[in-house]
Design an enzyme around this catalytic site. Structure first.
Site, PDB file in Angstrom:
ATOM      1  N   LYS A  35      83.841  -2.181 -42.964  1.00 16.98           N
ATOM      2  CA  LYS A  35      84.887  -1.253 -42.533  1.00 16.98           C
ATOM      3  C   LYS A  35      86.218  -1.966 -42.336  1.00 16.98           C
ATOM      4  O   LYS A  35      87.272  -1.495 -42.788  1.00 16.98           O
ATOM      5  CB  LYS A  35      84.470  -0.559 -41.228  1.00 16.98           C
ATOM      6  CG  LYS A  35      85.457   0.478 -40.732  1.00 16.98           C
ATOM      7  CD  LYS A  35      85.002   1.098 -39.429  1.00 16.98           C
ATOM      8  CE  LYS A  35      83.783   1.956 -39.625  1.00 16.98           C
ATOM      9  NZ  LYS A  35      83.380   2.659 -38.371  1.00 16.98           N
ATOM     10  N   GLU A 151      89.188  11.862 -25.010  1.00 16.13           N
ATOM     11  CA  GLU A 151      89.978  12.393 -26.127  1.00 16.13           C
ATOM     12  C   GLU A 151      89.663  13.874 -26.324  1.00 16.13           C
ATOM     13  O   GLU A 151      88.551  14.333 -26.051  1.00 16.13           O
ATOM     14  CB  GLU A 151      89.712  11.594 -27.406  1.00 16.13           C
ATOM     15  CG  GLU A 151      88.261  11.511 -27.831  1.00 16.13           C
ATOM     16  CD  GLU A 151      87.790  12.696 -28.657  1.00 16.13           C
ATOM     17  OE1 GLU A 151      88.652  13.430 -29.160  1.00 16.13           O
ATOM     18  OE2 GLU A 151      86.575  12.888 -28.773  1.00 16.13           O
ATOM     19  N   ARG A 154      90.877  17.466 -32.411  1.00 16.62           N
ATOM     20  CA  ARG A 154      90.167  18.325 -33.354  1.00 16.62           C
ATOM     21  C   ARG A 154      90.195  17.665 -34.729  1.00 16.62           C
ATOM     22  O   ARG A 154      91.274  17.326 -35.230  1.00 16.62           O
ATOM     23  CB  ARG A 154      90.826  19.698 -33.454  1.00 16.62           C
ATOM     24  CG  ARG A 154      90.802  20.533 -32.192  1.00 16.62           C
ATOM     25  CD  ARG A 154      91.717  21.735 -32.349  1.00 16.62           C
ATOM     26  NE  ARG A 154      93.100  21.315 -32.584  1.00 16.62           N
ATOM     27  CZ  ARG A 154      94.035  22.082 -33.138  1.00 16.62           C
ATOM     28  NH1 ARG A 154      93.732  23.304 -33.537  1.00 16.62           N
ATOM     29  NH2 ARG A 154      95.270  21.631 -33.297  1.00 16.62           N
ATOM     30  N   ALA A 255      83.552  34.335 -35.540  1.00 15.27           N
ATOM     31  CA  ALA A 255      82.120  34.357 -35.806  1.00 15.27           C
ATOM     32  C   ALA A 255      81.805  33.571 -37.075  1.00 15.27           C
ATOM     33  O   ALA A 255      82.591  33.559 -38.026  1.00 15.27           O
ATOM     34  CB  ALA A 255      81.643  35.796 -35.946  1.00 15.27           C
ATOM     35  N   GLY A 256      80.651  32.909 -37.071  1.00 18.12           N
ATOM     36  CA  GLY A 256      80.289  32.104 -38.227  1.00 18.12           C
ATOM     37  C   GLY A 256      78.852  31.635 -38.143  1.00 18.12           C
ATOM     38  O   GLY A 256      78.027  32.209 -37.419  1.00 18.12           O
ATOM     39  N   CYS A 263      80.977  16.332 -32.014  1.00 14.62           N
ATOM     40  CA  CYS A 263      81.178  16.488 -30.568  1.00 14.62           C
ATOM     41  C   CYS A 263      80.281  17.545 -29.932  1.00 14.62           C
ATOM     42  O   CYS A 263      79.469  17.243 -29.059  1.00 14.62           O
ATOM     43  CB  CYS A 263      82.645  16.823 -30.284  1.00 14.62           C
ATOM     44  SG  CYS A 263      83.792  15.486 -30.678  1.00 14.62           S
ATOM     45  N   ARG A 331      78.250  15.682 -39.949  1.00 13.21           N
ATOM     46  CA  ARG A 331      77.340  15.601 -38.821  1.00 13.21           C
ATOM     47  C   ARG A 331      77.036  16.987 -38.242  1.00 13.21           C
ATOM     48  O   ARG A 331      77.934  17.723 -37.872  1.00 13.21           O
ATOM     49  CB  ARG A 331      77.912  14.686 -37.730  1.00 13.21           C
ATOM     50  CG  ARG A 331      77.846  13.219 -38.098  1.00 13.21           C
ATOM     51  CD  ARG A 331      78.549  12.344 -37.097  1.00 13.21           C
ATOM     52  NE  ARG A 331      80.003  12.464 -37.198  1.00 13.21           N
ATOM     53  CZ  ARG A 331      80.855  11.723 -36.495  1.00 13.21           C
ATOM     54  NH1 ARG A 331      80.402  10.830 -35.628  1.00 13.21           N
ATOM     55  NH2 ARG A 331      82.160  11.879 -36.646  1.00 13.21           N
TER      56      ARG A 331
END
Length: 438
Positions: A35, A151, A154, A255-256, A263, A331
């Site tokens: 990294k 933190e 978003r 809605a979904g 998080c 994730r």
């Protein structure tokens, strides 16, 4: 000021780059040699709009550098942030704090003079106390103040969130640390970003409580969506109607297929476990976790139902894999559970995502990936919109109708008006709306 950011993952890299953009000198440290080598070569390991440009600008200006070794930079630092991962621990769901405590010990061994050590990682209540105990018992000669500074970024909008925050929560009762943290965030003064100082344990709980509340809000509107379908209401209009109430607000009322990401899933579970440890169960959050897990599986069943109850031998085109747009984060993405349900049902799944396909290949089974929505839609028995990327919001429906085997769209994000889809002869299955069959 000289700042060191331990951990160059999502939070550490974004925070470090933004602090450098404020004018501080920042060193981002990570144990992953690959990294750090990539960052030094100008390669950004995560997708976040605007991040690559900020890193390049501050690297060129000499304010941002990267290192595999923390000791040299920590020894010269005014502030050291711990921004390592706190994943859910296997077996019991508690937050795994091993990386946090390991970083704390390395930091303490390297500091010289008064240093503020800040937990930026999301950690359970009492973690700061344990870090302080480690410093006191194992490094009594070191002058270190432990601060909590959670933190609230978003993914997909992290740069804006960092530079124009709703609030900056800082947990400390050490007056020296208060002044240091004021100086760290002083560049935000013109934006009038409110610095909210409180006790360290309070700060730690604020982070978990905020995420749990938002997760609960998402889960609430998803249950209202299910009820809307049963009784013939439109959940989007319901959400607008209740969101106009300022006490409720319109955020997180979409809605979904359920929440995912780095998080909400782990933080809600960690809060549940913390509450149980203190014999103060949070029943609403426990139920939120259970409902969200069930919802993702239910969305797989919803797609199958839209395909006349059977997907065996059928081609299903999935648009969007990441848990939300403008990120490459897979994730706990709803797509993982939905696609697995389709594969289990015997479907052939073709998928496309603007940023998430590389990560998805390591997490999904036999899925065929395409280069654009139309490639994967050719010959498909249904299209499923799982992630609301902008490029999916204005699909050429007339073209899709001509290339698909069957004209069925399952819109799990409600991004299309019903009449816009049905006028082209599509069967349209959304969330919290009456299904429109062909």
């Amino acid at each position: 000021m000289r700042i060191v950011m331990i951990g160059s993952g999502y939070v550490g890299l974004v925070s470090g780059a933004c602090f450098a953009d404020f004018g501080h000198h920042v060193t981002c440290v990570d144990k992953s040699e690959a990294k750090i080598n990539a960052l030094e070569a100008g390669e950004v390991p995560i997708y976040e709009p605007g991040l690559e440009a900020i890193i390049q600008q501050n690297r060129s200006a000499g304010r941002l550098d990267f290192s595999k070794n923390l000791a040299p930079s920590v020894g010269e630092a005014d502030v050291v942030f711990i921004a390592v991962g706190t994943p859910s621990r296997r077996g019991d769901g508690h937050a795994d704090l091993s990386y946090v405590y390991a970083a704390a010990r390395e930091i303490a061994a390297a500091v010289r003079g008064f240093t503020v050590v800040v937990t930026k990682s999301t950690v359970p209540v009492g973690t700061g106390d344990e870090i302080e105990r480690i410093f006191r018992d194992e490094f009594p000669e070191k002058d270190i103040s432990v601060v909590s500074n959670p933190e609230f970024l978003r993914e997909g909008a992290a740069i804006t969130d960092f530079k124009r925050p709703d609030r900056i929560v800082i947990g400390t009762e050490d007056t020296r640390a208060v002044e240091v943290m004021r100086e760290v965030y002083r560049p935000l003064y013109l934006n009038e970003a409110p610095l909210y100082f409180c006790e360290r344990r309070t700060s730690e709980l604020i982070k978990y409580a905020a995420n749990a509340f938002l997760a609960m809000k998402i889960t609430f509107i998803n249950e209202i969506a299910d009820l809307s379908e049963k009784i013939g209401a439109d959940v989007q209009k319901v959400a607008k109607g209740i969101g106009m109430d300022k006490r409720i607000g319109d955020k997180f009322l979409h809605a979904g297929p359920g929440y995912g990401g780095s998080c909400f899933p782990k933080d809600t579970l960690a809060l549940v476990k913390t509450a149980q440890d203190f014999d103060s169960p949070v029943r609403l959050i426990e139920t939120t976790v259970a409902i969200n897990d069930n919802r993702k599986r239910a969305m797989g069943r919803k797609v199958i139902a839209a395909c006349d109850g059977d997907v065996r031998g059928k081609k299903i085109a999935v648009l969007g894999l990441t848990f939300k747009p403008n990120t490459d984060d897979m994730r706990d993405a709803p797509s993982l559970t939905i696609i697995q349900a389709l594969l289990d049902g015997g479907a052939t799944v073709h998928a496309y995502d603007p940023e998430g396909m590389d990560a998805a290949k390591d997490m999904l089974g036999p899925v065929i990936y395409g280069n654009d929505p139309y490639e994967i839609a050719a010959g498909a028995d249904a299209i499923v919109i799982v992630t609301e990327w902008d490029e999916f919001r204005a699909l050429d429906l007339k073209r899709l109708k001509t290339i698909m085997k069957k004209p069925v769209i399952v819109d799990l994000r409600n991004i299309y008006p019903v009449n816009e889809v049905t006028k082209y002869g599509f069967g349209y299955f959304a969330v919290g709306r009456k299904p429109e069959k062909v």
